[in-house]
Design an enzyme around this catalytic site. Structure first.
Site, short mmCIF file in Angstrom:
data_model
loop_
_atom_site.label_atom_id
_atom_site.label_comp_id
_atom_site.label_asym_id
_atom_site.label_seq_id
_atom_site.Cartn_x
_atom_site.Cartn_y
_atom_site.Cartn_z
N ASP A 4 -46.79 39.81 -109.45
CA ASP A 4 -47.68 38.81 -110.06
C ASP A 4 -48.53 39.42 -111.16
O ASP A 4 -49.21 38.71 -111.89
CB ASP A 4 -48.59 38.18 -108.99
N ASP B 256 -50.43 32.99 -94.53
CA ASP B 256 -49.63 33.50 -93.42
C ASP B 256 -49.87 32.70 -92.14
O ASP B 256 -48.94 32.18 -91.53
CB ASP B 256 -49.88 35.00 -93.21
O1 LIG Z 1 -51.72 36.24 -106.28
C1 LIG Z 1 -51.35 37.05 -105.45
C2 LIG Z 1 -52.23 37.65 -104.54
C3 LIG Z 1 -51.74 38.57 -103.62
N1 LIG Z 1 -50.42 38.90 -103.60
C4 LIG Z 1 -49.92 39.89 -102.63
O2 LIG Z 1 -50.31 39.55 -101.33
C5 LIG Z 1 -50.33 40.72 -100.52
C6 LIG Z 1 -51.59 40.74 -99.66
O3 LIG Z 1 -52.71 40.93 -100.45
P1 LIG Z 1 -53.89 41.94 -100.06
O4 LIG Z 1 -54.85 41.94 -101.17
O5 LIG Z 1 -53.33 43.23 -99.60
O6 LIG Z 1 -54.57 41.17 -98.87
P2 LIG Z 1 -54.77 41.59 -97.35
O7 LIG Z 1 -56.02 40.93 -96.92
O8 LIG Z 1 -54.67 43.03 -97.13
O9 LIG Z 1 -53.54 40.83 -96.71
C7 LIG Z 1 -53.53 40.16 -95.48
O10 LIG Z 1 -53.97 38.81 -95.61
C8 LIG Z 1 -53.20 38.03 -96.52
C9 LIG Z 1 -53.73 36.61 -96.46
O11 LIG Z 1 -55.06 36.54 -96.88
C10 LIG Z 1 -51.74 38.04 -96.16
O12 LIG Z 1 -51.01 37.39 -97.16
C11 LIG Z 1 -51.25 39.45 -96.05
O13 LIG Z 1 -49.90 39.50 -95.70
C12 LIG Z 1 -52.09 40.18 -95.03
O14 LIG Z 1 -51.65 41.53 -94.91
C13 LIG Z 1 -50.25 41.91 -101.45
O15 LIG Z 1 -48.95 42.47 -101.36
C14 LIG Z 1 -50.48 41.29 -102.80
O16 LIG Z 1 -49.82 41.96 -103.82
C15 LIG Z 1 -49.55 38.31 -104.49
O17 LIG Z 1 -48.36 38.61 -104.50
N2 LIG Z 1 -50.02 37.39 -105.39
#
Ligand SMILES: O=c1ccn([C@@H]2O[C@H](COP(=O)(O)OP(=O)(O)O[C@H]3O[C@H](CO)[C@@H](O)[C@H](O)[C@H]3O)[C@@H](O)[C@H]2O)c(=O)[nH]1
Ligand SMILES: [Mn+2]
Length: 737
Positions: free
Chosen positions: A133, A445
């Protein structure tokens, strides 16, 4: 079980002692509420407020009791797959990344390499798709370089049966060797591989966008005019394995940056997942899809085989609509200072739900069935309907107008299990809401998993040893609280939406106990106003010389006292049982209070504003520390990476205010007690109120320290001033009369 040895076993875990303890605490809570209700008439507003809060706490306790009540574990036996290797389905593996600055491409590269190197009998059945993204040429370049490195790395991993196939992690410890000649040969390859990896890492870390675009030629031409939020789709096949001999080489690798335009909503990660699903449908169309976040490398090379034990091993597919590995982290800071490693919650609630309708979908480390993502209900629920293939028109309504996509979905939604008319889905709009990753919440999720379970599917928990996937937990105050705030916002969005678990239970197939399980997390932000109110009662009483708890001489005193003790001992024992320290318990307890009064509270307000149409919610990506080292990613300039850090974000204001308020209240009350003017007056504060305020100050200790520190460890002046004004207003209101 379909032919042969069993692939897994579902083991119910006993917990009689815990059940008893659950009841003791519940009874104490109910006794507290009952006593209060009985004497409500004689007391004022403070008692009523306390009553409402305590009743809510009892409700939250019941939710948690239900969640933890009947845990199970699934043991998997991949060795028993040996005579069914032909049967193993293809798997499309998805990785999402969103921002090359917050998520360094080297992290993504490591995750991708760990996936490409998975053990699977036929690598031709695996394909890896990376969604970017960030639309970053550096990420694309990094992946291209990774594909070259993979041709050395993967044979090395397979030859020496390497345990952890994310190179940064593998090379962070010395090689395990004996003294034979074979070991000598291994050591040589090891050293060679390490040098190659270091070269790769330095190429990636030193890559800059300008020179890639200038010197990259044709390959990067599409990035030249691409703005992050405004560009056509970019798809690049970085490795096509179809030219390798059968069973050789390594999985296909595809880079994808979906089309964006400022005119459209992109729905953050959910949008990215849906594009990955569609693109992979026309390329490899595997019936199983694994999805991981860019920082969650595969830590167990056998993970796909373990997952197959659960996907293929039930008599009825309904029991494994999706297979979820618990989120675990690598290099976590000692004793979990930011309360976000969530080991106890994962074990107790995750394992508990596994015994109901299955653990939540956690966004990463999950194997989905493609047809389930496409909205197909479980086979059992369609038994009595007439079977037939979905018509072209129906598929078009569901999947849009792309011919290839429709054909691919026809392939997936066909065969014995899926050939069913889709007439029960009444309108096209309805259909769009029932397939793919669901929009409308930032915790896509939980929402998507809930949609799947509401359709009647169960999920299976994949808890392997060594852990299936490992990722990084954020460190520092701002990153941790931002993550908690995003989750809480998304969860409340779910609770009040048409996808609320309550509606899912009333109108669809979500089991009641599972619904209560979802409420544990969906109600996180709703806990904030109650906890805030309760936290204010102590200082309010000290300032106004009242009480909201029985005094030590009252006969009712032993109830809150016993509750306070048993509740804390119960949680401490949970941490001990999970092999964690007393300090880890305390850090988590404290962070819960901090998170509630900061992240959850702001999430609550944000959702109210959003509902009123006054603001929008955005997905703030969590910063991942660079993975060249495996020390938990806590940069080297930190004196103590476990120390709380601050910035001027509003999320820090409420806890700063509460810390100051409690200190002020304690000081005023202590002064009053020393001077002795009104002490002894009936109805004045007693030991309970003092303990409450003292406990709050201990819980908010990182903020108290932040008040006297400077730099990033100090609370910025803008936050202090705002908090100070709030405290002054509160004290003024309390003491007005
Ligand atoms: O516009 C976006 C925003 C995020 N992501 C991806 O989403 C994932 C999760 O993002 P992250 O910032 O790491 O959030 P976390 O809070 O660590 O993630 C948890 O919480 C998210 C929901 O809020 C879930 O989607 C994730 O799977 C879960 O691990 C990463 O691979 C990002 O690259 C995208 O692809 N596009
Ligand atoms: Mn993450």
């Amino acid at each position: 079980m379909a032919g042969g040895k069993k692939l897994h076993e579902r083991v119910a875990l006993g917990r009689t002692a815990w059940m008893l303890a659950d009841f003791v605490i519940l009874l104490l809570l109910l006794a507290l509420v009952a006593r209060r209700a009985a004497s409500l008439g004689e007391r004022g507003g403070t008692w009523l407020a306390a009553l409402v809060c305590e009743a809510w706490f009892a409700f939250v306790w019941i939710l948690n009791m239900n969640g933890k009540w009947s845990p199970v574990r699934f043991d998997t036996y991949p060795e028993n797959l040996s005579h069914r290797l032909e049967e193993l389905p293809a798997v499309d593996m998805f990785v999402t990344t969103a921002d090359p600055a917050l998520e360094p491409p080297l992290i993504t590269v490591n995750t991708v390499l760990s996936l490409l190197a998975l053990d699977y009998p036929d690598v031709g059945k695996l394909a890896c798709y990376v969604s970017d993204d960030g639309c970053s040429p550096v990420t694309c370049y990094a992946l291209r370089e990774a594909a070259k490195f993979a041709s050395l790395w993967i044979p090395f991993c397979k030859r020496y049966d390497v345990g952890v196939r994310a190179p940064f992690m593998y090379f962070s410890s010395a090689p395990e060797v004996g003294t034979g000649t074979a070991d000598h040969e291994f050591l040589e390859s090891w050293a060679l591989m390490k040098t190659e990896y270091e070269k790769l890492a330095s190429r990636i870390e030193n890559a800059d966008e300008v020179s890639i675009l200038r010197d990259g030629g044709e390959e990067f031409a599409e990035f030249i005019d691409a703005e992050r939020g405004n560009h056509p789709t970019i798809v690049k096949v970085l490795w096509d394995n179809s030219k390798s001999k059968a069973g050789e080489g390594f999985p296909h690798l595809v880079y994808l940056s979906r089309e964006k335009s400022p005119r459209h909503r992109h729905n953050f990660k959910a949008g990215a997942m849906n594009v990955l699903t569609r693109v992979s449908a026309v390329m490899t169309n595997a019936p199983i899809m694994l999805n991981v976040d860019c920082d969650m490398f595969a830590n167990n090379p056998q993970v796909a085989l373990h997952a197959m034990c659960l996907l293929l091993g039930f008599d009825d597919e309904i029991h494994s609509g999706f297979v979820q590995a618990p989120q675990k982290f690598y290099g976590g800071l000692k004793d979990d200072p930011f309360g976000n490693q969530m080991q106890v919650i994962t074990k107790k609630i995750g394992g508990g739900l596994a015994g109901i309708q299955g653990t939540f979908y956690g966004g990463t480390g999950c194997f989905h069935r493609r047809k389930v993502i496409y909205g197909m209900p479980p086979p059992d629920t369609v038994k009595h309907e007439t079977r037939g293939s979905p018509s072209y028109k129906e598929l078009q309504a569901k999947f849009g107008s792309s011919k290839e996509l429709i054909e691919s979905s026809r392939n997936i939604i066909s065969g014995d299990l899926l050939a069913r008319p889709t007439v029960d889905i009444s309108s096209r709009v309805e259909m769009a809401k029932q397939i793919g990753w669901v929009y409308g919440s930032m915790t896509e999720d939980i929402l998507t998993g809930q949609r799947i379970q509401a359709a009647g599917w169960e999920s299976a928990l994949l808890d392997t040893d060594p852990p299936a996937f490992l990722g990084c937990a954020p460190t520092g105050g701002p990153a941790s609280l931002t993550q908690f705030k995003r989750w809480a916002t998304g969860l409340l969005e779910i609770l009040i939406s048409r996808n609320s678990p309550i509606l899912g239970t009333i109108f669809k197939g979500l089991q009641l106990r599972q619904c209560l399980g979802y409420l544990i997390v969906d109600a996180w932000p709703v806990r904030a106003p109650f906890e805030l109110c309760y936290a204010l009662l102590g200082p309010f009483c000290l300032l106004t010389n009242q009480s909201f708890l029985p005094t030590a001489s009252d006969e009712g005193f032993h109830i809150p006292a016993a509750l306070f003790l048993t509740y804390n001992i119960y949680h401490l024992m949970e941490y001990k049982e999970c092999g964690l320290s007393v300090r880890a318990w305390w850090n988590n307890h404290r962070m819960q209070r901090i998170t509630s009064a900061s992240a959850w509270l702001l999430a609550f307000l944000t959702v109210i504003l959003k509902t009123l149409g006054l603001s929008e919610t955005v997905f703030e990506v969590t910063r991942k520390e660079s993975s060249t080292s495996s020390d938990g990613g806590a940069g080297t300039d930190d004196a103590d990476p476990g120390l709380f850090t601050f910035d001027s974000a509003p999320v820090f204001i409420p806890v700063t205010a509460l810390s100051v308020l409690n200190i002020v209240a304690l000081t005023v009350a202590a002064w009053r007690a020393v001077v002795g003017t009104v002490a002894g007056v009936h109805g004045g504060p007693g030991v309970g109120e003092f303990v409450c305020c003292g406990w709050m100050v201990l819980c908010f200790w990182p903020f108290v320290r932040g008040l006297v520190s400077s730099g990033k460890y100090g609370i910025p002046w803008s936050v202090r001033v705002k908090a100070g004004l709030i405290v002054a207003a509160f004290v003024h209101l309390c003491t007005r009369n």
